[in-house]
Design an enzyme around this catalytic site. Structure first.
Site, PDB file in Angstrom:
ATOM      1  N   ASP A  58      72.992  -9.888   5.891  1.00 25.06           N
ATOM      2  CA  ASP A  58      72.917 -10.852   7.241  1.00 25.06           C
ATOM      3  C   ASP A  58      70.924 -11.508   7.434  1.00 25.06           C
ATOM      4  OD1 ASP A  58      73.062 -11.099  10.279  1.00 25.06           O
ATOM      5  OD2 ASP A  58      71.645  -9.632  10.646  1.00 25.06           O
ATOM      6  N   SER A  61      73.711 -10.295  17.056  1.00 21.09           N
ATOM      7  CA  SER A  61      72.815  -9.617  17.332  1.00 21.09           C
ATOM      8  C   SER A  61      71.929 -10.322  18.769  1.00 21.09           C
ATOM      9  CB  SER A  61      71.476  -9.306  16.182  1.00 21.09           C
ATOM     10  OG  SER A  61      71.237  -9.841  15.216  1.00 21.09           O
ATOM     11  N   ASP A  79      72.124  -5.914  11.171  1.00 24.25           N
ATOM     12  CA  ASP A  79      72.268  -5.244  11.782  1.00 24.25           C
ATOM     13  C   ASP A  79      73.170  -4.484  13.373  1.00 24.25           C
ATOM     14  OD1 ASP A  79      71.558  -7.811  12.097  1.00 24.25           O
ATOM     15  OD2 ASP A  79      70.546  -6.820  14.203  1.00 24.25           O
TER      16      ASP A  79
HETATM   17 MG    MG Z   1      72.061 -10.022  12.738  1.00 21.96          MG
END
Ligand code: MG
Length: 250
Positions: A8, A170, A205
């Site tokens: 990512d 995110s 994440d």
């Molecule tokens: Mg991310």
């Protein structure tokens, strides 16, 4: 055995300042223990090309949350992908951007939606805090739209009812066709299995990384994301420490 690592970008490989330089030692360490880098991000092709150039690598790029897979012509698996686009072979898994906009535009006013398609470059800079040169690259969309802000969340149900995938990343909410980072990662793994056995790792994440965690041999969740199938690591440096410790070639 091919070793693949799906990375990512936002808040995993690349921090809040969007600076590529801290990623350089991460890439070098992963390559030195034999991992082939694959970007798997909600970012566009143009943005991912910027980071690939800065890092002096030519990775396979899964763009826009699994919307499409761009394979460089000289990559060994490009022979299994027929469609050409510029210097890449491309597998389109998602919906064309124009079709996604056809679903979002009519409900934009009702839910006060702001997204690339109805924002100026200056507004994109304000929402994303991207430097302006990266904001322009982010606006070059193929397979997804990104919702920056809204006044209520009812639009999520509406878009899902229309067959679209709505995922929290995110930073923002991404809207794609029926695809995700997991479907794309599985496709990349299958391409490599036509050449060799595969060992796969994913580092991410966000909630949108969970589908790719489900299809790899080792998932590493960074930045406090809690997922039962993933090893937890504070950040990408710690994640690479873990990989080095456990998978250094003997
Ligand atoms: Mg991310």
């Amino acid at each position: 055995m091919v070793r693949l690592v799906f990375l990512d970008l936002d808040k995993t490989l690349i921090g809040d300042d969007y600076d590529p330089s801290p990623a350089l030692p991460i890439i070098e360490r992963l390559q030195s223990i034999g991992f082939k880098i694959v970007f798997n991000s909600s970012k566009t092709l143009a943005e991912q090309e910027f980071y690939a150039n800065e890092l002096q690598i030519a990775p396979i790029m899964v763009v826009e949350n699994g919307g499409g897979i761009f394979v460089p012509e000289d990559d060994p698996v490009s022979q299994f992908v027929n469609e050409r686009e510029g210097k890449y072979r491309v597998l389109k898994l998602g919906l064309d951007y124009s079709l996604i906009r056809q679903e979002i535009d009519p409900i934009a006013d009702e839910f006060c939606l702001k997204y690339y398609g109805n924002s100026s470059v200056e507004e994109v800079v304000r929402f994303t805090e991207l430097p302006i040169h990266l904001a322009r690259l982010a606006a070059m969309r193929h397979f997804s739209e990104t919702i920056f802000s809204y006044c209520s969340t009812g639009f999520i149900e509406i878009l899902r009812d229309r067959g679209l995938t709505v995922m929290k990343g995110s930073r923002f909410i991404t809207v794609t066709g029926r695809t995700d980072k997991g479907k794309a990662a599985r496709t990349v793994i299958e391409l490599h299995k036509r050449l060799d056995e595969v060992f796969s790792v994913a580092i991410g994440d966000g909630e949108n990384d969970v589908p790719m965690f489900d299809v790899v041999d080792l998932a590493i969740a960074v930045g406090g994301l809690d997922y039962k199938k993933a090893v937890a690591a504070a950040d990408v440096v710690t994640a690479v420490d873990f990989i080095e410790t456990n998978f250094k070639r003997r």
